[in-house]
Write a protein that holds these residues in place. Sequence first.
Motif, short mmCIF file in Angstrom:
data_model
loop_
_atom_site.label_atom_id
_atom_site.label_comp_id
_atom_site.label_asym_id
_atom_site.label_seq_id
_atom_site.Cartn_x
_atom_site.Cartn_y
_atom_site.Cartn_z
N SER A 85 0.96 -1.26 0.01
CA SER A 85 0.06 -0.14 -0.13
C SER A 85 0.95 1.33 0.12
O SER A 85 0.38 2.31 -0.54
N TRP A 89 0.83 6.77 -6.87
CA TRP A 89 -0.20 7.58 -6.95
C TRP A 89 0.42 9.19 -7.20
O TRP A 89 -0.10 9.96 -7.88
N GLU A 112 1.73 2.05 -3.48
CA GLU A 112 0.61 2.43 -4.16
C GLU A 112 0.53 3.99 -3.94
O GLU A 112 0.20 4.65 -4.94
N GLU A 161 -8.01 10.73 4.70
CA GLU A 161 -7.79 9.13 4.74
C GLU A 161 -7.66 8.71 6.04
O GLU A 161 -7.81 7.52 6.35
#
Lengths: 233, 412
Positions: B9, B16, B12, B319
């Motif tokens: 993650s 991004w 990721e 988030e």
Amino acid sequence: MAQSEQTHPPGLLVLKDIDKTYRLGNLSVEALRRVSFTVFANDYVAITGPSGSGKSTLMHLIGCLDTPSSGELIIAGQRVSDLDPNQLAEIRNRRIGFVFQQFNLLRTMTAVRNVELPLIYAGVPKQERRERAITLLERVGLGNHLQHRPMELSGGQQQRVAIARALVGDPSIILADEPTGNLDSHSAAEILSIFEELNQSGRTLVVITHDANVAAKAQRILTIRDGQLQEAS
Amino acid sequence: MTWGQLVSSAFEAIRWNRLRSLLTILGIVIGIAAVMLTVGLGEGAQAKVSAKIASLGSNLLTVTPGSTTSAPGVRRGLGSASTLTMANAAALASHTVAPAIAAVAPITTQHATLTNGALNWPTTVEGTTPSWLTIRSRAIEAGRFIDSQDIKSSANVVVLGALSAQELFSTSNPIGKVVDVGPLPMTVIGVLAPIGSGTSATSNQDDIAIVPITTAQGSLVGTTATDSIQSILLQATSSSTLSAAYQEANHELMMLHGITNPANADFTITAEQSLFSAATSISATLTALLAGIATVSLIVGGIGVMNIMLVSVTERTREIGLRKALGAKPSDIRRQFLVEAAVLGVTGGLIGAALGLLGQLVLPGLIANPVSIPPLVTVAAVAVALLISLVFGVYPAARAAQLSPIDALRSE
């Protein structure tokens, strides 16, 4: 946690004489005053009230995002009013399924990964996570959108992903905060019909809203005014 | 959340924001590459100096008459009693007197012109013994070196350096030919293997002629004190006994020369290595300076990581709030951001290490300096990048972990 061993709890969600006072410098603001009510299993409860009435505060307490200043809060037989942040995180993970006005999906992740998120923190193995997430996305009618990212979905679809995420951990309570606030009337109706289905299949729902039409779908409506509860069934 | 999930993650999140992540790790990339090349240059210079020392003969001490004092000027030992002699050299060669000394070569040096018919070539003629060859780490290319028989019989034989042989004989084979060394005709018995002119600190080691020391003393030197010699080469048994060899030689020569006060010594013993110690220490200072700059750039790189992580925590407040609402504990959030910082750091470290290794290939061609990066340094560089990003990631990660979920969810 003696309370958690008490013989068969009377309600799934019990609030007893909840007070919540915020301190702003020298000023203390009483957001909630002696709020008491009980939500039973398979209830569909709407909490309404004008803005500033204390309904957001109430939602934070029920969602274990905050703790009351005094009083007792019991969820599924467990007293949660005085737990530490780690224990609260666990309760949120196991007992509460959140649905937010802003959907709150992670934009970098696909629908299925978003739905899996609560299970990651619960330590569920990958294969099972994936299966449960797919099952729930199919149930909310998004079986064809598993690999879509939030930007590629409409508002109504995003909220359905959020509902799947709320359900995936098999929580005791679905807690929705203005779930239709950002949706057009058609999508809103879709979401409310999903809620109804969920309630019929045995789910317990608490919906916080200022929209009378949304509240009207619930079996019980609790109205908050100036931090105090006025129940009208 | 397992480590595998955390790392994937983190990748990721980093993907991004590809451009920003790249800019973030640039400081670390440059820092790591700079540190590696600095170390590599230092190591390369060290290796070059070591090779130079080895080319002169390893573990070498040179005894010369006269001494330098701390006061300006040179004290010269005059008269037969204070001159280095063959007897001194013989005494130092004894293993009971000087166990740390492996080999001894007495040397006389003079300049003479070598003549082969119409060709002549002025060069340095050294009179010495057979051990010269091993002490100087030299090799014979053709023929043979002088032997003990030549010494005993004061044979009129000469061994030519590669350059001298080429100047006098061009491409023809000089072995067995006769050249005039000064006034004396001598038979060429061997040619030394070339070591290249660039490797000597003082003179061209290939421009030389070697004769038996007895021949040099008997026939070439025009002095009456035929026993005196210009210098004595000593080879210690190993680099670790170099200082012991120094002590033994010093003690023995003081005794032989009847000197009690070391300040009055009429000889000087120098280690060839010491010729290069100054050069080495200058390059060490330079290396330390460069390493300092590289370290600063690494720290700046680390601050860059912290800055971006703080921005990232602020940007992703929502988030963080959401993850907390879904059941993330503060420790989960802290770990997530620490792993992101670590992934940034390791990525930067790997890119920096790759650049450093590329530099190792490219730089020597551009700056005429050898670069040699030890493999351990490459590993250490990546580890340092990881460490720096973790150190500078702690604060942003702690900030993220401490965010209240309500405030975090409310933020727009």
